[in-house]
Design an enzyme around this catalytic site. Structure first.
Site, PDB file in Angstrom:
ATOM      1  N   PHE A  34      35.741  60.404  89.187  1.00 44.54           N
ATOM      2  CA  PHE A  34      37.130  60.173  89.557  1.00 44.54           C
ATOM      3  C   PHE A  34      37.756  61.548  90.229  1.00 44.54           C
ATOM      4  O   PHE A  34      38.229  62.349  89.657  1.00 44.54           O
ATOM      5  CB  PHE A  34      37.952  60.137  88.008  1.00 44.54           C
ATOM      6  CG  PHE A  34      38.001  58.718  87.501  1.00 44.54           C
ATOM      7  CD1 PHE A  34      38.897  57.707  87.769  1.00 44.54           C
ATOM      8  CD2 PHE A  34      36.820  58.309  86.758  1.00 44.54           C
ATOM      9  CE1 PHE A  34      38.803  56.397  87.291  1.00 44.54           C
ATOM     10  CE2 PHE A  34      36.997  57.028  86.295  1.00 44.54           C
ATOM     11  CZ  PHE A  34      37.931  56.196  86.462  1.00 44.54           C
ATOM     12  N   ASP A  35      37.584  61.316  91.636  1.00 42.66           N
ATOM     13  CA  ASP A  35      37.548  62.533  92.381  1.00 42.66           C
ATOM     14  C   ASP A  35      38.969  63.315  92.424  1.00 42.66           C
ATOM     15  O   ASP A  35      39.149  64.492  92.602  1.00 42.66           O
ATOM     16  CB  ASP A  35      37.247  62.353  93.697  1.00 42.66           C
ATOM     17  CG  ASP A  35      35.613  62.204  93.772  1.00 42.66           C
ATOM     18  OD1 ASP A  35      35.060  62.658  93.074  1.00 42.66           O
ATOM     19  OD2 ASP A  35      35.019  61.787  94.713  1.00 42.66           O
ATOM     20  N   GLY A  75      40.266  67.458  90.779  1.00 46.57           N
ATOM     21  CA  GLY A  75      41.302  68.283  91.183  1.00 46.57           C
ATOM     22  C   GLY A  75      41.649  68.271  92.550  1.00 46.57           C
ATOM     23  O   GLY A  75      40.732  68.914  93.122  1.00 46.57           O
ATOM     24  N   GLY A 132      44.352  69.235  94.244  1.00 46.29           N
ATOM     25  CA  GLY A 132      44.804  70.290  94.806  1.00 46.29           C
ATOM     26  C   GLY A 132      44.076  71.490  94.939  1.00 46.29           C
ATOM     27  O   GLY A 132      43.843  72.191  95.832  1.00 46.29           O
ATOM     28  N   ASN A 135      30.096  66.847  97.322  1.00 47.73           N
ATOM     29  CA  ASN A 135      29.241  66.549  98.697  1.00 47.73           C
ATOM     30  C   ASN A 135      30.091  65.768  99.780  1.00 47.73           C
ATOM     31  O   ASN A 135      30.026  65.682 101.012  1.00 47.73           O
ATOM     32  CB  ASN A 135      28.326  65.371  98.658  1.00 47.73           C
ATOM     33  CG  ASN A 135      28.675  64.142  97.774  1.00 47.73           C
ATOM     34  OD1 ASN A 135      29.272  64.462  96.589  1.00 47.73           O
ATOM     35  ND2 ASN A 135      28.556  63.039  98.219  1.00 47.73           N
ATOM     36  N   TYR A 136      31.447  65.375  99.111  1.00 48.89           N
ATOM     37  CA  TYR A 136      32.415  64.668 100.072  1.00 48.89           C
ATOM     38  C   TYR A 136      33.567  65.245 100.636  1.00 48.89           C
ATOM     39  O   TYR A 136      34.291  66.256  99.730  1.00 48.89           O
ATOM     40  CB  TYR A 136      32.981  63.270  99.521  1.00 48.89           C
ATOM     41  CG  TYR A 136      32.143  61.995  99.832  1.00 48.89           C
ATOM     42  CD1 TYR A 136      32.250  61.456 101.184  1.00 48.89           C
ATOM     43  CD2 TYR A 136      31.336  61.455  98.889  1.00 48.89           C
ATOM     44  CE1 TYR A 136      31.512  60.517 101.643  1.00 48.89           C
ATOM     45  CE2 TYR A 136      30.438  60.254  99.262  1.00 48.89           C
ATOM     46  CZ  TYR A 136      30.800  59.824 100.393  1.00 48.89           C
ATOM     47  OH  TYR A 136      29.955  58.610 100.954  1.00 48.89           O
ATOM     48  N   GLU A 137      33.993  64.967 101.739  1.00 42.76           N
ATOM     49  CA  GLU A 137      35.407  65.548 102.362  1.00 42.76           C
ATOM     50  C   GLU A 137      36.363  64.283 102.361  1.00 42.76           C
ATOM     51  O   GLU A 137      35.783  63.249 102.827  1.00 42.76           O
ATOM     52  CB  GLU A 137      35.295  66.292 103.791  1.00 42.76           C
ATOM     53  CG  GLU A 137      35.144  67.764 103.564  1.00 42.76           C
ATOM     54  CD  GLU A 137      33.718  67.987 103.335  1.00 42.76           C
ATOM     55  OE1 GLU A 137      33.634  69.104 102.698  1.00 42.76           O
ATOM     56  OE2 GLU A 137      32.890  67.337 103.712  1.00 42.76           O
ATOM     57  N   TYR A 138      37.583  64.273 101.831  1.00 41.32           N
ATOM     58  CA  TYR A 138      38.565  63.183 101.883  1.00 41.32           C
ATOM     59  C   TYR A 138      39.764  63.714 102.708  1.00 41.32           C
ATOM     60  O   TYR A 138      40.388  64.846 102.354  1.00 41.32           O
ATOM     61  CB  TYR A 138      38.836  62.903 100.558  1.00 41.32           C
ATOM     62  CG  TYR A 138      37.755  62.130  99.858  1.00 41.32           C
ATOM     63  CD1 TYR A 138      37.354  60.857 100.429  1.00 41.32           C
ATOM     64  CD2 TYR A 138      37.180  62.970  99.040  1.00 41.32           C
ATOM     65  CE1 TYR A 138      36.175  60.374  99.599  1.00 41.32           C
ATOM     66  CE2 TYR A 138      36.226  62.137  98.260  1.00 41.32           C
ATOM     67  CZ  TYR A 138      35.699  60.941  98.424  1.00 41.32           C
ATOM     68  OH  TYR A 138      34.808  60.462  97.778  1.00 41.32           O
ATOM     69  N   HIS A 165      34.461  53.496  97.100  1.00 39.31           N
ATOM     70  CA  HIS A 165      35.371  54.171  97.066  1.00 39.31           C
ATOM     71  C   HIS A 165      36.907  53.685  96.810  1.00 39.31           C
ATOM     72  O   HIS A 165      37.008  52.931  97.675  1.00 39.31           O
ATOM     73  CB  HIS A 165      35.634  55.216  98.401  1.00 39.31           C
ATOM     74  CG  HIS A 165      34.460  55.926  98.766  1.00 39.31           C
ATOM     75  ND1 HIS A 165      34.348  57.509  98.501  1.00 39.31           N
ATOM     76  CD2 HIS A 165      33.321  55.609  99.301  1.00 39.31           C
ATOM     77  CE1 HIS A 165      33.075  57.838  98.944  1.00 39.31           C
ATOM     78  NE2 HIS A 165      32.447  56.766  99.370  1.00 39.31           N
ATOM     79  N   HIS A 179      30.786  51.385 100.171  1.00 38.09           N
ATOM     80  CA  HIS A 179      30.124  51.962 101.220  1.00 38.09           C
ATOM     81  C   HIS A 179      28.704  51.905 101.002  1.00 38.09           C
ATOM     82  O   HIS A 179      27.864  52.334  99.934  1.00 38.09           O
ATOM     83  CB  HIS A 179      30.391  53.641 101.003  1.00 38.09           C
ATOM     84  CG  HIS A 179      29.778  54.349 102.028  1.00 38.09           C
ATOM     85  ND1 HIS A 179      29.834  55.779 102.035  1.00 38.09           N
ATOM     86  CD2 HIS A 179      29.100  54.108 103.089  1.00 38.09           C
ATOM     87  CE1 HIS A 179      29.170  56.135 102.936  1.00 38.09           C
ATOM     88  NE2 HIS A 179      28.574  55.197 103.679  1.00 38.09           N
TER      89      HIS A 179
END
Length: 380
Positions: A18-19, A24, A26, A102-105, A155, A322
């Site tokens: 639950f990214d 978090g 922020g 590992n991810y950028e959002y 996602h 994905h």
């Protein structure tokens, strides 16, 4: 946002991030770089977070504000004279980027000159991987490099919309488009081309799904404010992002911890403490938290569940299934998802009609011709 993985083997079956809650959003915000994450004339805003000891923590340049050209806003060519009027669109963007392992959002609000609001999410970074034997294959992932497996995953986002369309008491209207009957003596449709819309108000808290076969539209309206042109209520419509819902079985903890993923659109009454679609403690949850549980508990307690002409909240579930490609390795190109809110009979005319038309004097475009020389173009 919930990221359930589809690798059924232990311990990978537990992988379900639950990214935006547990990690978090922020605290993981990037320090945006001038001329890289945003372009043009930019204003940056710092973010503030609270540490575990209660001290304020400043996050420099966590948000950027800038404008971009967004193509043609509106255009018309007079077929009698050949003269064209073209107005280009400028969009104001508020953007922040987070890195979660590992991810950028990338999250961006797009404010349009036609009074539309779009919320865009982009996923990039590095796909999560596990080892696999050279030459082996599995049905639930993609080998992106020798010995490297990227499992299938989803996602899933829950966008919370707290509307105030000309006031706080709003209603949710579902509209569908259906063909008119043919060979019906009561209906004039001799050529079989007519169609009409059917509308129905949502009376109580509930979940709903999208249906492109009938062009199902969800409109947030104010029944007490009437548009003088149409004679109907003013409103905004949800432009959803069509995507697959949760694939995990309802008996799984993936499903129990993400009740919002059962439907594409939910409507609930406003409550101060209902801010998170999966409840307060998702990763430790045994289920029974979130949107569906709130609705069920109020029904069992005989509490008010009416949402028509009430202070209500709309929740939209959207995302991406994905199934990684080799082209996603070693760093994946952005996967784009966008949700919109557009005025529907809110104004009395095109709200962007007064935006200045495009002129060559202002945009200074350059024409490149076959002789490899550049000349300045012109608009009629």
């Amino acid at each position: 946002m919930f990221v359930p993985y589809a690798d059924p083997r232990m311990p990978y079956a537990r992988k379900a991030a639950f990214d935006l809650g547990n990690n978090g959003a922020g605290i993981n915000a990037n320090n945006l770089q001038l001329g890289c994450d945003c372009l043009g004339h930019i204003r940056y805003f710092d973010g503030w977070h609270t540490t575990s000891s209660g001290d304020p923590l400043q996050i420099p340049n966590a948000i950027c504000c800038h404008e971009v050209d967004d193509g043609i806003l509106w255009k018309h060519t007079n077929f009698r004279t050949g003269n064209a009027v073209v107005t280009r669109s400028r969009v104001l963007i508020l953007q922040t980027i987070i890195t979660v392992s590992n991810y950028e959002y990338i999250f961006a609000f797009h404010f349009g000159q036609d009074a539309s609001l779009h919320y865009e999410v982009r996923a990039t970074g590095i796909v999560s991987t596990v080892p696999i034997g050279i030459g082996d294959r599995v049905a639930f992932g993609t080998v992106v490099s020798p010995g490297v497996l990227a499992p299938y995953h989803q996602h899933l986002f829950s966008l919370r919309i707290d509307p105030a369309i000309a006031g706080y008491e709003n209603s949710l209207l579902i509209e569908e488009s259906h063909p008119m009957p043919v060979q019906d003596p009561k209906v004039h449709n001799p050529f079989g081309v007519g169609y009409t819309t059917e509308t129905q108000f949502v009376e109580n808290e509930s979940g709903h799904d999208l249906d492109h076969t009938v062009n199902r539209v969800f409109k947030i309206v104010n029944e007490d404010v009437i548009n003088p042109v149409t004679g109907g209520p003013v409103g905004y419509k949800l432009s959803p992002f069509y995507s697959q819902l949760l694939l995990a079985h309802p008996s799984s903890y993936h499903a129990k911890r993400s009740e919002f993923a059962a439907h594409a659109v939910w409507v609930t009454r406003y409550h101060d403490d209902e801010l998170f679609a999966s409840g307060q403690h998702t990763m430790q949850s045994q289920g029974g938290q979130g949107i569906a549980s709130w609705i069920r508990e109020r029904q069992e307690k005989k509490e008010a569940t009416s949402v028509r002409n009430k202070d209500m909240v709309i929740w939209h579930t959207f995302g991406s299934t994905h199934n990684p490609r080799v082209e996603d390795w070693p760093v994946m190109p952005c996967e784009k998802m966008q949700v919109g809110l557009k005025p529907v009979n809110f104004f009395t005319a095109n709200p962007a009609i007064d935006v200045a038309v495009s002129t060559q004097d202002r945009n200074q475009s350059v024409l490149v011709n076959d002789s490899a020389t550049a000349t300045k173009g012109h608009c009629k």
